[in-house]
Design an enzyme around this catalytic site. Structure first.
Site, PDB file in Angstrom:
ATOM      1  N   ASP A 130       0.816  -1.206   0.000  1.00 14.53           N
ATOM      2  CA  ASP A 130       0.000   0.000   0.000  1.00 14.53           C
ATOM      3  C   ASP A 130       0.853   1.260   0.000  1.00 14.53           C
ATOM      4  OD1 ASP A 130       0.965  -0.190   2.652  1.00 14.53           O
ATOM      5  OD2 ASP A 130      -0.890  -1.126   3.318  1.00 14.53           O
ATOM      6  N   ASN A 133      -7.481  -3.369  14.613  1.00 18.60           N
ATOM      7  CA  ASN A 133      -8.853  -3.618  14.166  1.00 18.60           C
ATOM      8  C   ASN A 133      -8.920  -4.761  13.156  1.00 18.60           C
ATOM      9  OD1 ASN A 133      -7.786  -2.463  11.857  1.00 18.60           O
ATOM     10  ND2 ASN A 133      -9.196  -0.722  11.804  1.00 18.60           N
ATOM     11  N   HIS A 168      -7.072  -5.020  10.339  1.00 15.08           N
ATOM     12  CA  HIS A 168      -6.783  -4.722   8.939  1.00 15.08           C
ATOM     13  C   HIS A 168      -5.467  -5.352   8.510  1.00 15.08           C
ATOM     14  CE1 HIS A 168      -4.529  -0.889  10.276  1.00 15.08           C
ATOM     15  NE2 HIS A 168      -3.652  -1.524   9.519  1.00 15.08           N
ATOM     16  N   GLU A 214      -9.433  -2.134   5.477  1.00 16.45           N
ATOM     17  CA  GLU A 214     -10.074  -1.821   6.745  1.00 16.45           C
ATOM     18  C   GLU A 214     -11.339  -2.661   6.941  1.00 16.45           C
ATOM     19  OE1 GLU A 214      -8.587  -0.153   8.904  1.00 16.45           O
ATOM     20  OE2 GLU A 214      -8.001   1.871   8.320  1.00 16.45           O
TER      21      GLU A 214
END
Length: 248
Positions: free
Chosen positions: A64, A133, A135, A140
């Site tokens: 990314d 979380n 990801h 996400e």
């Protein structure tokens, strides 16, 4: 594998990466950024200087990049990889593949990275961190798994976590361009690292038996070849879970 401390985790991870390259010198390696793999990259630099591994023929693909940051920006992921690994082990720019954070047409930017990924067929070894979380890459939590390269709106939790790399939270980009879940799952071998207690619940999702796009990493349960290296701080929720399916 549960490691006693971060340094051991980094050494074990470096051995896995080096072994992949030694067995296949023209390997395609998928790299991750962030604080978790820093020790791994430091160990790979050490191994390179000791002539234990050569990066001369590999191809690299990164997960990314922040939208809006040029690759020479101090906080871009390209710059991170160049400073901490690529620029220290003789990797040439022609070997490096990154989604572009600067573009006029978001769809075109995503399609261009998809073409590069399709051209190589499959990443041989994909390194992953994991967010608190759940990801992976910048995929996400969502209602669905997004398969291909796409633009994502970063959650407030992710922005908070990444603010430590910037002078001020307001400087953290709000969007990123990321490989999709499908891109990650095509890798022949996945190596996931976690060393912070805040990641414990997310790592536990890898053994839950439940695949849920609201915890993106949970899909790794469907991959046939995943290696998980965690420190003891992360492993406390895993005590009663068997390490199976080549997850170890």
């Amino acid at each position: 594998m549960v490691c006693d401390h971060y340094e051991e985790m980094s050494r074990q991870a470096a051995q896995i990466v080096a072994r992949q390259i030694q067995q296949k010198p023209d390997s395609v390696i998928g790299f991750a950024t962030g604080s978790t793999p820093l020790g791994l990259y430091q160990e790979l630099v050490r191994m390179y200087h000791n002539k234990e591994v050569s990066f001369e023929r590999i191809q690299t693909f990164n997960l990314d990049e922040y939208v809006g940051l040029a690759k020479d920006h101090p906080q871009s992921y390209y710059r991170f990889m160049w400073d901490h690994l690529f620029g220290q082990v003789g990797i040439q720019e022609s070997q490096i593949h990154f989604p572009s954070g600067i573009f006029q047409d978001a769809k075109q930017a995503c399609e261009e990275y998809e073409i590069q990924l399709q051209r190589i067929g499959a990443i041989d070894l994909q390194i992953l961190g994991i967010g608190a979380n759940g990801h992976i890459g910048f995929n996400e939590p969502s209602d669905v798994f997004v398969m291909g390269t796409h633009i994502v709106q970063l959650t407030e939790r992710t922005i908070e976590a990444n603010a430590r790399f910037f002078q001020d939270k307001s400087e953290v980009p709000r969007q990123a361009i990321t490989m999709g879940i499908g891109n990650i799952m095509k890798a022949r071998h996945i190596l996931l690292l976690a060393n912070d207690e805040s990641k414990a619940e997310a790592v536990q999702s890898l053994f839950s038996g439940v695949v849920d796009p609201r915890v993106p990493a949970s899909i790794l349960q469907l991959h046939p070849n995943v290696s998980v290296l965690v420190t003891s701080e992360v492993a406390y929720l895993l005590k009663d879970l068997p390490f199976t399916r080549n997850i170890g």
